[in-house]
Design an enzyme around this catalytic site. Structure first.
Site, PDB file in Angstrom:
ATOM      1  N   GLY A 109     -42.523 -33.234 -20.530  1.00  0.00           N
ATOM      2  CA  GLY A 109     -41.668 -32.830 -19.425  1.00  0.00           C
ATOM      3  C   GLY A 109     -42.356 -31.841 -18.508  1.00  0.00           C
ATOM      4  N   THR A 165     -47.368 -33.539 -26.725  1.00  0.00           N
ATOM      5  CA  THR A 165     -48.648 -33.698 -26.035  1.00  0.00           C
ATOM      6  C   THR A 165     -49.792 -33.261 -26.934  1.00  0.00           C
ATOM      7  OG1 THR A 165     -47.611 -33.342 -23.870  1.00  0.00           O
ATOM      8  CG2 THR A 165     -49.983 -32.988 -23.996  1.00  0.00           C
ATOM      9  N   THR A 202     -43.926 -25.285 -22.228  1.00  0.00           N
ATOM     10  CA  THR A 202     -42.606 -25.870 -22.451  1.00  0.00           C
ATOM     11  C   THR A 202     -41.555 -24.847 -22.089  1.00  0.00           C
ATOM     12  OG1 THR A 202     -41.024 -26.757 -24.054  1.00  0.00           O
ATOM     13  CG2 THR A 202     -42.649 -25.222 -24.902  1.00  0.00           C
ATOM     14  N   ASP A 251     -38.824 -24.811 -23.454  1.00  0.00           N
ATOM     15  CA  ASP A 251     -38.085 -24.600 -24.699  1.00  0.00           C
ATOM     16  C   ASP A 251     -38.627 -23.440 -25.526  1.00  0.00           C
ATOM     17  OD1 ASP A 251     -36.620 -26.860 -24.013  1.00  0.00           O
ATOM     18  OD2 ASP A 251     -37.937 -28.199 -25.133  1.00  0.00           O
ATOM     19  N   MET A 292     -31.011 -26.572 -22.078  1.00  0.00           N
ATOM     20  CA  MET A 292     -31.985 -27.361 -22.823  1.00  0.00           C
ATOM     21  C   MET A 292     -32.492 -26.534 -24.005  1.00  0.00           C
ATOM     22  SD  MET A 292     -34.128 -29.371 -19.870  1.00  0.00           S
ATOM     23  CE  MET A 292     -33.449 -30.840 -19.112  1.00  0.00           C
ATOM     24  N   ARG A 319     -13.780 -25.438 -19.173  1.00  0.00           N
ATOM     25  CA  ARG A 319     -14.642 -26.195 -18.259  1.00  0.00           C
ATOM     26  C   ARG A 319     -16.091 -26.165 -18.756  1.00  0.00           C
ATOM     27  NH1 ARG A 319     -12.847 -27.264 -12.995  1.00  0.00           N
ATOM     28  NH2 ARG A 319     -10.581 -27.612 -13.071  1.00  0.00           N
ATOM     29  N   GLN A 344     -33.101 -26.768 -14.821  1.00  0.00           N
ATOM     30  CA  GLN A 344     -33.848 -25.744 -15.557  1.00  0.00           C
ATOM     31  C   GLN A 344     -35.354 -25.939 -15.466  1.00  0.00           C
ATOM     32  OE1 GLN A 344     -31.522 -25.094 -19.572  1.00  0.00           O
ATOM     33  NE2 GLN A 344     -30.987 -27.081 -18.697  1.00  0.00           N
ATOM     34  N   ARG A 345     -35.785 -27.148 -15.178  1.00  0.00           N
ATOM     35  CA  ARG A 345     -37.213 -27.432 -15.068  1.00  0.00           C
ATOM     36  C   ARG A 345     -37.738 -27.257 -13.637  1.00  0.00           C
ATOM     37  NH1 ARG A 345     -39.299 -29.649 -19.468  1.00  0.00           N
ATOM     38  NH2 ARG A 345     -37.994 -30.796 -20.930  1.00  0.00           N
TER      39      ARG A 345
END
Length: 351
Positions: free
Chosen positions: A10, A108, A128, A130, A172, A268, A276-277
Site C-alpha cells: 500500500g 514487501t 507502513t 500501520d 486502518m 453513527r 489515511q494513506r
C-alpha cells in the site's frame, strides 16, 4: 553500479522522500545509476522501468503517494498461477542491475527476502501507516496517518457533542492497534478498541450510558482488526492471488449494531479508509523518509544485501530480511501509552 528501486504494498505518505534520498545518496556517494521500477513488483514482471536521475527526484519529498506507483496484489512468487522469479531475475540481469532496493511493509520484505535468496541482491526500506514492522519503532507514513485520524476524531467530536451521539471512527492498522491507540489518545477519545485487546460489548455499552448521563456524547476510536470477545475479525472482502488476500474493514458498523440496543443515543459510524494513506506527508515523515532512504543506500554501498533498515532506540541499523518477513509488531500489554490511556480513564473495552 546500477540499482533498481521500487515501492511495494500500500502507499504511504513519505514514500517520495525515501525515493529521493535513496537515489541522491546512491548518486552522490557511489556514482551509481538508479532505475525506478514502476508499479511495485509488477514492474519487474511486466518490464516497466524509468531512469531516476538527480533532476527526476528533486522537489518530490513533500508530495504524497509514490512517484513510481505501487501495487499490493502482485507477487513474483505466484502471479497468474506461476512462479515468476526466474523471469524477474532474467529481466534484472537484462537491465544490468547490481541490486534492488525494495521499499515496503512486511509483505514487501517477504518477497524481497525470496528474491534475494533466488539470486537478485536486495535490501529493504520499511514503510507502513500501520506501524507494525518488526525492528522498526516508528514506521514511515505512521505520523501522517495519526495526524489525519486525530483531525477526523476532533471533527466528529464536535458533531457528536452537538447531537448527543455515540460517534465511532474506524481506522486502518490490520492486526495491530498502533494507529487507533496513538490517534485515540491524541484526540482524547473516550473508548479505544484495538486488535490486541478483545472488547466486551456490555462494558463498551456501559461506558456509553455513563457518558449519556454525564456528557451526552461518546467518541470511540476502533481499529479495523478489533473484535468482540470470542468473535472473529470483520472481513471486508477477500482478494484471490494476492500477498494479502484478507482485507479487513467494517468493524465500526458491527459495533454500531452491537451497541444500538443498549444505549439511548443515536450511534453513527465513520470509516476513514484510504484517506489515511493520502495527502502530503508531515514534516516528521519527510525527515524520517529521508533518513531511512539514506540508510537504505548505505546498505547497498556496503554490500549488506539481504538486510532491511531498522529503527530502534532512535537509531537506524540493519536486520536480516528473514527476521522481518511475515511478522507483525503488535502493541504489547505493558506499552507505556496503553498504560497511560488506562490511567487517565480511557476505556479499552475490557473492563
Amino acid at each position: 553500479m546500477r540499482i533498481g528501486v521500487l515501492t511495494g504494498g500500500g502507499d504511504a505518505p513519505g514514500l517520495n522522500a525515501v525515493i529521493r534520498a535513496v537515489t541522491k545518496s546512491l548518486i552522490h556517494q557511489g556514482g551509481a545509476e538508479v532505475v525506478g521500477i514502476e508499479d511495485g513488483y509488477l514492474g519487474l514482471i511486466e518490464r516497466r522501468v524509468r531512469p531516476l536521475d538527480w533532476r527526476a527526484v528533486s522537489g518530490i519529498g513533500a508530495l504524497g503517494g509514490t512517484l513510481l506507483r505501487t501495487n499490493n496484489r502482485v507477487s513474483p512468487l505466484s502471479y497468474q498461477g506461476r512462479d515468476r522469479r526466474d523471469e524477474v531475475l532474467a529481466y534484472a540481469r537484462e537491465l544490468g542491475l547490481d541490486g534492488l532496493v525494495a521499499i515496503g511493509g512486511d509483505g514487501t520484505m517477504s518477497i524481497a527476502d525470496a528474491l534475494n535468496r533466488h539470486g537478485l541482491p536486495t535490501v529493504g526500506v520499511p514503510k507502513t501507516i500501520d506501524n507494525d514492522i518488526a525492528h522498526v519503532e516508528r514506521s514511515l507514513g505512521f505520523d501522517t496517518a495519526v495526524t489525519t485520524v486525530t483531525d477526523s476524531l476532533d471533527r466528529v467530536q464536535t458533531t457528536g457533542e452537538s447531537h448527543g451521539r455515540v460517534m465511532i471512527v474506524e481506522t486502518m492498522g490490520r492486526n495491530a492497534g498502533w494507529l487507533a491507540l496513538e490517534a485515540g489518545v491524541a484526540a482524547a477519545a473516550d473508548i479505544i478498541l484495538i486488535p490486541e485487546i478483545e472488547y466486551d460489548v456490555a462494558r463498551v455499552a456501559a461506558v456509553c450510558r455513563e457518558r449519556e448521563a454525564r456528557q451526552r456524547f461518546t467518541v470511540i476510536c476502533v481499529a479495523e482488526g478489533a473484535r468482540a470477545r470470542g468473535a472473529d475479525v470483520t472481513v471486508q472482502r477477500r482478494v484471490e492471488d494476492s500477498p494479502e488476500p484478507v482485507r479487513l474493514g467494517g468493524v465500526a458498523d458491527v459495533l454500531m449494531a452491537q451497541l444500538t440496543p443498549h444505549v439511548s443515543s443515536e450511534v453513527r459510524t465513520t470509516i476513514l479508509g484510504h484517506v489515511q494513506r493520502g495527502g502530503a506527508p508531515t514534516p516528521s515523515d519527510r525527515v524520517l523518509g529521508t533518513l531511512l532512504g539514506d540508510a537504505g543506500a548505505a546498505l547497498v554501498l556496503s554490500g549488506a544485501w539481504g538486510h532491511m533498515v531498522s529503527l530502534e532506540q532512535g537509531r537506524t541499523g540493519q536486520v536480516p530480511l528473514d527476521s522481518v518477513a511475515n511478522r507483525t509488531r503488535t502493541v504489547p500489554g505493558d506499552h507505556p501509552l496503553l498504560l497511560c490511556a488506562r490511567r487517565i480513564g480511557i476505556s479499552l473495552g475490557d473492563g
